[in-house]
Write a protein that holds these residues in place. Structure first.
Motif, PDB file in Angstrom:
ATOM      1  N   ALA A 177     -19.772   1.816  -1.021  1.00  0.00           N
ATOM      2  CA  ALA A 177     -19.274   2.656   0.073  1.00  0.00           C
ATOM      3  C   ALA A 177     -18.531   1.793   1.094  1.00  0.00           C
ATOM      4  CB  ALA A 177     -20.435   3.388   0.738  1.00  0.00           C
ATOM      5  N   ASP A 178     -17.512   2.386   1.700  1.00  0.00           N
ATOM      6  CA  ASP A 178     -16.757   1.744   2.786  1.00  0.00           C
ATOM      7  C   ASP A 178     -16.110   0.424   2.362  1.00  0.00           C
ATOM      8  OD1 ASP A 178     -17.384   3.827   4.503  1.00  0.00           O
ATOM      9  OD2 ASP A 178     -19.213   2.855   5.199  1.00  0.00           O
ATOM     10  N   THR A 179     -15.775   0.314   1.073  1.00  0.00           N
ATOM     11  CA  THR A 179     -15.103  -0.882   0.563  1.00  0.00           C
ATOM     12  C   THR A 179     -13.698  -0.496   0.123  1.00  0.00           C
ATOM     13  OG1 THR A 179     -17.197  -1.823  -0.167  1.00  0.00           O
ATOM     14  CG2 THR A 179     -15.213  -2.726  -1.150  1.00  0.00           C
ATOM     15  N   TRP A 180     -12.744  -1.324   0.472  1.00  0.00           N
ATOM     16  CA  TRP A 180     -11.341  -1.011   0.215  1.00  0.00           C
ATOM     17  C   TRP A 180     -11.050  -0.866  -1.279  1.00  0.00           C
ATOM     18  CZ3 TRP A 180      -8.749   0.349   4.388  1.00  0.00           C
ATOM     19  CH2 TRP A 180      -9.092  -0.203   5.621  1.00  0.00           C
ATOM     20  N   PHE A 181     -10.147   0.064  -1.592  1.00  0.00           N
ATOM     21  CA  PHE A 181      -9.636   0.222  -2.954  1.00  0.00           C
ATOM     22  C   PHE A 181      -8.268  -0.458  -3.104  1.00  0.00           C
ATOM     23  CE2 PHE A 181     -12.751   3.488  -2.474  1.00  0.00           C
ATOM     24  CZ  PHE A 181     -13.298   3.667  -3.733  1.00  0.00           C
ATOM     25  N   TRP A 182      -7.692  -0.872  -2.007  1.00  0.00           N
ATOM     26  CA  TRP A 182      -6.406  -1.567  -1.975  1.00  0.00           C
ATOM     27  C   TRP A 182      -6.364  -2.349  -0.669  1.00  0.00           C
ATOM     28  CZ3 TRP A 182      -4.036  -1.631  -6.413  1.00  0.00           C
ATOM     29  CH2 TRP A 182      -2.714  -2.088  -6.517  1.00  0.00           C
ATOM     30  N   PRO A 183      -5.711  -3.490  -0.605  1.00  0.00           N
ATOM     31  CA  PRO A 183      -5.681  -4.237   0.657  1.00  0.00           C
ATOM     32  C   PRO A 183      -5.117  -3.377   1.782  1.00  0.00           C
ATOM     33  CG  PRO A 183      -4.839  -5.591  -1.142  1.00  0.00           C
ATOM     34  CD  PRO A 183      -4.990  -4.205  -1.693  1.00  0.00           C
ATOM     35  N   PRO A 184      -5.782  -3.309   2.911  1.00  0.00           N
ATOM     36  CA  PRO A 184      -5.326  -2.408   3.983  1.00  0.00           C
ATOM     37  C   PRO A 184      -3.909  -2.706   4.448  1.00  0.00           C
ATOM     38  CG  PRO A 184      -7.043  -3.920   4.767  1.00  0.00           C
ATOM     39  CD  PRO A 184      -7.016  -4.022   3.280  1.00  0.00           C
ATOM     40  N   GLU A 185      -3.529  -3.995   4.452  1.00  0.00           N
ATOM     41  CA  GLU A 185      -2.194  -4.368   4.932  1.00  0.00           C
ATOM     42  C   GLU A 185      -1.075  -3.833   4.047  1.00  0.00           C
ATOM     43  OE1 GLU A 185      -5.303  -7.313   6.055  1.00  0.00           O
ATOM     44  OE2 GLU A 185      -4.594  -6.526   4.120  1.00  0.00           O
ATOM     45  N   ARG A 186      -1.419  -3.413   2.813  1.00  0.00           N
ATOM     46  CA  ARG A 186      -0.405  -2.894   1.883  1.00  0.00           C
ATOM     47  C   ARG A 186      -0.364  -1.369   1.858  1.00  0.00           C
ATOM     48  NH1 ARG A 186       2.547  -7.184   2.038  1.00  0.00           N
ATOM     49  NH2 ARG A 186       1.501  -9.062   1.263  1.00  0.00           N
ATOM     50  N   ARG A 202      -8.160   4.642  -1.349  1.00  0.00           N
ATOM     51  CA  ARG A 202      -8.545   5.230  -2.644  1.00  0.00           C
ATOM     52  C   ARG A 202      -7.420   6.128  -3.176  1.00  0.00           C
ATOM     53  NH1 ARG A 202     -13.737   7.452  -5.148  1.00  0.00           N
ATOM     54  NH2 ARG A 202     -14.870   6.805  -3.293  1.00  0.00           N
ATOM     55  N   HIS A 203      -6.854   6.960  -2.307  1.00  0.00           N
ATOM     56  CA  HIS A 203      -5.776   7.859  -2.719  1.00  0.00           C
ATOM     57  C   HIS A 203      -4.537   7.074  -3.152  1.00  0.00           C
ATOM     58  CE1 HIS A 203      -7.237  11.966  -1.746  1.00  0.00           C
ATOM     59  NE2 HIS A 203      -8.028  11.324  -0.903  1.00  0.00           N
ATOM     60  N   GLU A 204      -4.205   6.024  -2.414  1.00  0.00           N
ATOM     61  CA  GLU A 204      -2.987   5.279  -2.749  1.00  0.00           C
ATOM     62  C   GLU A 204      -3.189   4.435  -4.002  1.00  0.00           C
ATOM     63  OE1 GLU A 204      -0.886   3.567   0.526  1.00  0.00           O
ATOM     64  OE2 GLU A 204      -0.765   5.512   1.542  1.00  0.00           O
ATOM     65  N   ALA A 205      -4.395   3.920  -4.213  1.00  0.00           N
ATOM     66  CA  ALA A 205      -4.690   3.220  -5.475  1.00  0.00           C
ATOM     67  C   ALA A 205      -4.588   4.193  -6.653  1.00  0.00           C
ATOM     68  CB  ALA A 205      -6.078   2.590  -5.422  1.00  0.00           C
ATOM     69  N   ALA A 246     -10.936  -6.067 -11.188  1.00  0.00           N
ATOM     70  CA  ALA A 246     -11.032  -6.338 -12.627  1.00  0.00           C
ATOM     71  C   ALA A 246      -9.842  -5.746 -13.382  1.00  0.00           C
ATOM     72  CB  ALA A 246     -12.342  -5.782 -13.172  1.00  0.00           C
ATOM     73  N   VAL A 247      -9.468  -4.513 -13.038  1.00  0.00           N
ATOM     74  CA  VAL A 247      -8.317  -3.878 -13.684  1.00  0.00           C
ATOM     75  C   VAL A 247      -7.053  -4.682 -13.417  1.00  0.00           C
ATOM     76  CG1 VAL A 247      -6.799  -1.849 -13.617  1.00  0.00           C
ATOM     77  CG2 VAL A 247      -9.283  -1.553 -13.746  1.00  0.00           C
ATOM     78  N   CYS A 248      -6.858  -5.089 -12.168  1.00  0.00           N
ATOM     79  CA  CYS A 248      -5.649  -5.842 -11.821  1.00  0.00           C
ATOM     80  C   CYS A 248      -5.621  -7.205 -12.507  1.00  0.00           C
ATOM     81  CB  CYS A 248      -5.547  -6.001 -10.302  1.00  0.00           C
ATOM     82  SG  CYS A 248      -5.115  -4.467  -9.441  1.00  0.00           S
ATOM     83  N   ARG A 249      -6.777  -7.876 -12.585  1.00  0.00           N
ATOM     84  CA  ARG A 249      -6.814  -9.186 -13.251  1.00  0.00           C
ATOM     85  C   ARG A 249      -6.410  -9.063 -14.710  1.00  0.00           C
ATOM     86  NH1 ARG A 249     -11.472 -10.353 -10.085  1.00  0.00           N
ATOM     87  NH2 ARG A 249     -12.807  -9.518 -11.728  1.00  0.00           N
ATOM     88  N   ALA A 265      -6.100  -8.706  -7.129  1.00  0.00           N
ATOM     89  CA  ALA A 265      -7.054  -9.392  -8.010  1.00  0.00           C
ATOM     90  C   ALA A 265      -7.802 -10.504  -7.285  1.00  0.00           C
ATOM     91  CB  ALA A 265      -6.331  -9.955  -9.225  1.00  0.00           C
ATOM     92  N   GLN A 266      -7.190 -11.085  -6.241  1.00  0.00           N
ATOM     93  CA  GLN A 266      -7.806 -12.201  -5.526  1.00  0.00           C
ATOM     94  C   GLN A 266      -8.450 -11.788  -4.210  1.00  0.00           C
ATOM     95  OE1 GLN A 266      -7.935 -15.166  -7.021  1.00  0.00           O
ATOM     96  NE2 GLN A 266      -6.817 -14.231  -8.728  1.00  0.00           N
ATOM     97  N   ASP A 267      -8.348 -10.515  -3.854  1.00  0.00           N
ATOM     98  CA  ASP A 267      -8.818 -10.051  -2.545  1.00  0.00           C
ATOM     99  C   ASP A 267     -10.270  -9.573  -2.641  1.00  0.00           C
ATOM    100  OD1 ASP A 267      -9.261  -8.839  -0.074  1.00  0.00           O
ATOM    101  OD2 ASP A 267      -7.190  -8.112   0.070  1.00  0.00           O
ATOM    102  N   GLU A 268     -11.188 -10.345  -2.109  1.00  0.00           N
ATOM    103  CA  GLU A 268     -12.612 -10.015  -2.232  1.00  0.00           C
ATOM    104  C   GLU A 268     -13.027  -8.824  -1.375  1.00  0.00           C
ATOM    105  OE1 GLU A 268     -14.979 -13.489  -1.670  1.00  0.00           O
ATOM    106  OE2 GLU A 268     -14.162 -14.497  -3.445  1.00  0.00           O
ATOM    107  N   ARG A 269     -12.137  -8.325  -0.537  1.00  0.00           N
ATOM    108  CA  ARG A 269     -12.444  -7.114   0.230  1.00  0.00           C
ATOM    109  C   ARG A 269     -12.336  -5.858  -0.634  1.00  0.00           C
ATOM    110  NH1 ARG A 269      -7.977  -7.340   4.715  1.00  0.00           N
ATOM    111  NH2 ARG A 269      -6.818  -7.817   2.799  1.00  0.00           N
ATOM    112  N   VAL A 270     -11.649  -5.990  -1.783  1.00  0.00           N
ATOM    113  CA  VAL A 270     -11.324  -4.826  -2.617  1.00  0.00           C
ATOM    114  C   VAL A 270     -12.436  -4.577  -3.634  1.00  0.00           C
ATOM    115  CG1 VAL A 270      -9.647  -3.926  -4.306  1.00  0.00           C
ATOM    116  CG2 VAL A 270      -8.852  -5.172  -2.282  1.00  0.00           C
ATOM    117  N   GLN A 271     -12.617  -3.311  -3.990  1.00  0.00           N
ATOM    118  CA  GLN A 271     -13.622  -2.900  -4.964  1.00  0.00           C
ATOM    119  C   GLN A 271     -13.576  -3.771  -6.228  1.00  0.00           C
ATOM    120  OE1 GLN A 271     -15.862  -0.379  -4.859  1.00  0.00           O
ATOM    121  NE2 GLN A 271     -15.229   0.815  -3.070  1.00  0.00           N
TER     122      GLN A 271
END
Length: 301
Positions: free
Chosen positions: A42-51, A73-76, A189-192, A178-184
């Motif tokens: 919960a409350d964890t980013w699905f995409w980097p907020p700056e993007r 989540r919607h934009e991812a 894993a999918v991006c890597r 893939a390198q952003d530890e803030r992201v789900q």
């Protein structure tokens, strides 16, 4: 290595053979490589907020953290949905490429191998969309309808240039995710997995494009400069500016306006296309006459 040997190692056939070997050594099955049952914290980013499209806007400042995460989540989900469709489009273009050439050389074998990769990626994006559990909007009409009409024009140059427009823009974003530890963890894993295989696809597309440009007549190349710019104009803005605001209860018109004029997101779009534009300019597929279309695509100042 002598200059002649170096040149030989860079020929399309040599590159295709190297990529076939790399695929045999490092090919991944998303069904087994990714833990699809991993929880979505919960409350964890699905995409980097700056993007995100609204990052830094007045509307963003009024949103709660939970709303911002939901926007991610919607934009991812939007990027996964269009990625799913674009992979299908690449398979269709590669089929035309294969039908126009000898199907028994390393280049043809690698194109078939890449189509198999893309098939796995389509399944991967579909599974990701199921986990994200957000409404599917479908591919925008401006992308979906022109493609079948323009498809016969996509000969070698625009086939591979179009593949690069989508693959290199998404690749730059996904490498960051893939390198952003803030992201789900699931998104990372999918991006890597995707970027590890797309690196081979980009290498193949660049090599084939260089060969097609080398063999093209002046008039043929001029036509394909315009076609490539049109591909970017029609595909990149819908890809990177998802209109998902109504799903979240945000004021749709205001959100669209702020996203369109958001300097942070405009910079993200230009950043995502930096490597692509540098390469296409280097191989003479972008000249000043095409700059207005590339600017309207959001990839050039």
């Amino acid at each position: 290595m002598t200059h002649q040997a170096l040149q030989s190692s860079r020929t399309p056939d040599a590159v295709a053979r190297r990529l076939l070997n790399a695929t045999a050594a490092r090919s991944y099955d998303p069904d087994t490589e990714i833990d699809w049952d991993t929880p979505l914290p919960a409350d964890t980013w699905f995409w980097p907020p700056e993007r995100l499209t609204l990052y830094g806007t007045p509307l963003w400042e009024r949103m709660s953290h939970r709303q911002r995460v939901e926007l991610s989540r919607h934009e991812a989900a939007h990027l996964a949905e269009l990625g799913h469709w674009f992979e299908l489009a690449i398979i269709r273009m590669f089929s035309r490429y294969l039908m126009s050439r000898d199907g028994l050389d390393a280049r043809a074998f690698y194109a078939l191998t890449e189509m198999a990769d893309e098939t796995r990626h389509i399944t991967m994006f579909g599974r990701l969309l199921n986990r994200l559990d957000r409404p599917c909007h479908g591919v925008p009409a401006r992308v979906r309808y022109p493609f079948p009409l323009a498809d016969p024009l996509f000969q070698d140059i625009t086939t591979f240039a179009s593949a690069l427009v989508v693959e290199e823009v998404l690749d730059r974003l996904q490498r960051e995710v893939a390198q952003d530890e803030r992201v789900q963890p699931l998104l990372r894993a999918v991006c890597r997995l995707h970027v590890s295989e797309e690196a081979r696809h980009v290498s193949f597309a660049r090599t084939e494009l260089c060969e097609a440009v080398r063999l093209a007549s002046r008039g043929h190349l001029a036509r394909h400069r315009v076609l490539t710019a049109l591909v970017a104009f029609y595909t990149v803005p819908p890809l990177l500016r998802p209109d998902r605001y109504g799903d979240m209860g945000l004021p749709t018109k205001e959100a669209r306006r702020q996203a369109l004029h958001n300097p942070h997101h405009r910079e993200t779009m230009r950043w995502s296309g930096e490597k692509l534009l540098a390469f296409l300019t280097e191989v003479d597929l972008i000249r000043p006459a095409q700059h207005p279309l590339w600017r309207r695509a959001g990839l050039m100042v």
